[in-house]
Scaffold this motif. Structure first.
Motif, PDB file in Angstrom:
ATOM      1  N   LEU A   1      28.491  -1.513  -9.782  1.00  0.00           N
ATOM      2  CA  LEU A   1      27.352  -0.610  -9.601  1.00  0.00           C
ATOM      3  C   LEU A   1      27.666   0.775 -10.159  1.00  0.00           C
ATOM      4  N   ILE A   2      28.864   1.270  -9.891  1.00  0.00           N
ATOM      5  CA  ILE A   2      29.281   2.565 -10.447  1.00  0.00           C
ATOM      6  C   ILE A   2      29.236   2.510 -11.974  1.00  0.00           C
ATOM      7  N   GLY A   3      29.728   1.411 -12.544  1.00  0.00           N
ATOM      8  CA  GLY A   3      29.710   1.253 -13.998  1.00  0.00           C
ATOM      9  C   GLY A   3      28.299   1.238 -14.555  1.00  0.00           C
ATOM     10  N   ALA A   4      27.407   0.524 -13.888  1.00  0.00           N
ATOM     11  CA  ALA A   4      26.015   0.459 -14.351  1.00  0.00           C
ATOM     12  C   ALA A   4      25.356   1.836 -14.292  1.00  0.00           C
ATOM     13  N   ILE A   5      25.616   2.578 -13.227  1.00  0.00           N
ATOM     14  CA  ILE A   5      25.040   3.920 -13.093  1.00  0.00           C
ATOM     15  C   ILE A   5      25.592   4.849 -14.177  1.00  0.00           C
ATOM     16  N   ALA A   6      26.904   4.803 -14.398  1.00  0.00           N
ATOM     17  CA  ALA A   6      27.509   5.661 -15.424  1.00  0.00           C
ATOM     18  C   ALA A   6      26.990   5.304 -16.811  1.00  0.00           C
ATOM     19  N   LEU A   7      26.838   4.009 -17.105  1.00  0.00           N
ATOM     20  CA  LEU A   7      26.313   3.605 -18.416  1.00  0.00           C
ATOM     21  C   LEU A   7      24.845   3.996 -18.567  1.00  0.00           C
ATOM     22  N   PHE A   8      24.092   3.947 -17.474  1.00  0.00           N
ATOM     23  CA  PHE A   8      22.694   4.411 -17.513  1.00  0.00           C
ATOM     24  C   PHE A   8      22.650   5.888 -17.906  1.00  0.00           C
ATOM     25  N   PHE A   9      23.495   6.709 -17.255  1.00  0.00           N
ATOM     26  CA  PHE A   9      23.485   8.132 -17.569  1.00  0.00           C
ATOM     27  C   PHE A   9      24.055   8.421 -18.955  1.00  0.00           C
ATOM     28  N   ALA A  10      24.948   7.578 -19.449  1.00  0.00           N
ATOM     29  CA  ALA A  10      25.429   7.729 -20.824  1.00  0.00           C
ATOM     30  C   ALA A  10      24.281   7.484 -21.792  1.00  0.00           C
ATOM     31  N   ALA A  11      23.529   6.420 -21.574  1.00  0.00           N
ATOM     32  CA  ALA A  11      22.381   6.122 -22.439  1.00  0.00           C
ATOM     33  C   ALA A  11      21.310   7.192 -22.304  1.00  0.00           C
ATOM     34  N   TYR A  12      21.047   7.606 -21.066  1.00  0.00           N
ATOM     35  CA  TYR A  12      20.037   8.636 -20.836  1.00  0.00           C
ATOM     36  C   TYR A  12      20.447   9.938 -21.508  1.00  0.00           C
ATOM     37  N   GLY A  13      21.721  10.289 -21.408  1.00  0.00           N
ATOM     38  CA  GLY A  13      22.212  11.501 -22.051  1.00  0.00           C
ATOM     39  C   GLY A  13      22.107  11.433 -23.558  1.00  0.00           C
ATOM     40  N   TYR A  14      22.285  10.244 -24.114  1.00  0.00           N
ATOM     41  CA  TYR A  14      22.194  10.076 -25.562  1.00  0.00           C
ATOM     42  C   TYR A  14      20.757  10.268 -26.040  1.00  0.00           C
ATOM     43  N   PHE A  15      19.804   9.753 -25.275  1.00  0.00           N
ATOM     44  CA  PHE A  15      18.407   9.810 -25.681  1.00  0.00           C
ATOM     45  C   PHE A  15      17.632  10.990 -25.098  1.00  0.00           C
ATOM     46  N   ALA A  16      18.250  11.759 -24.187  1.00  0.00           N
ATOM     47  CA  ALA A  16      17.562  12.875 -23.531  1.00  0.00           C
ATOM     48  C   ALA A  16      17.255  13.980 -24.531  1.00  0.00           C
ATOM     49  N   PRO A  17      16.141  14.667 -24.332  1.00  0.00           N
ATOM     50  CA  PRO A  17      15.829  15.794 -25.215  1.00  0.00           C
ATOM     51  C   PRO A  17      16.795  16.947 -24.970  1.00  0.00           C
ATOM     52  N   ALA A  18      17.051  17.704 -26.009  1.00  0.00           N
ATOM     53  CA  ALA A  18      17.946  18.845 -25.868  1.00  0.00           C
ATOM     54  C   ALA A  18      17.353  19.852 -24.899  1.00  0.00           C
TER      55      ALA A  18
END
Length: 133
Positions: free
Chosen positions: A74-91
């Motif tokens: 679960l920790i891994g899934a959450i961290a990977l979600f935020f990695a993807a979100y950070g990659y696609f998030a607007p500046a």
């Protein structure tokens, strides 16, 4: 057992990063390549305390031990979600919060950190120790 090791090491690192973040070491002006805001400091500190409690608090560790693999996954899934979100998030900037109104995640170094944390968690959740093989 790898999930227990991950909870211990990862929890310690998260607690350290969160605590150091409160000292304003990782600010946008002080470290433009890697910085954390208050929401992230709270999240990292909280996650570190929970991970360490799951291993070291008597009674809680016995109750959660059979579920360490799932917890680390679960920790891994959450961290990977935020990695993807950070990659696609607007500046944005620290004054323009972009992640659920809590934190900025467009920082590439932080996205890489979430990717490493998530990948290590998923790997440790699925790795079998020599006793389990």
């Amino acid at each position: 057992m790898y999930p227990r090791l991950y909870l211990t090491a990862g929890g310690s690192i998260l607690l350290l990063v969160g605590t150091v973040g409160y000292l304003n070491v990782f600010t946008e002006s002080g470290s433009p390549t890697f910085w954390l805001d208050g929401g992230e400091n709270f999240a990292h500190t909280f996650a570190g305390i929970v991970a360490l409690a799951a291993v070291f608090v008597p009674g809680l560790n016995r109750a959660l031990a059979p579920h360490y693999r799932a917890l680390v996954g679960l920790i891994g899934a959450i961290a990977l979600f935020f990695a993807a979100y950070g990659y696609f998030a607007p500046a944005g900037s620290s004054s323009q919060l972009n992640t659920f109104g809590v934190a900025n995640l467009e920082n590439p170094a932080e996205t890489l950190l979430h990717l490493v944390i998530g990948g290590a968690a998923i790997a440790s959740a699925f790795m079998k120790s020599s006793e389990e093989r």
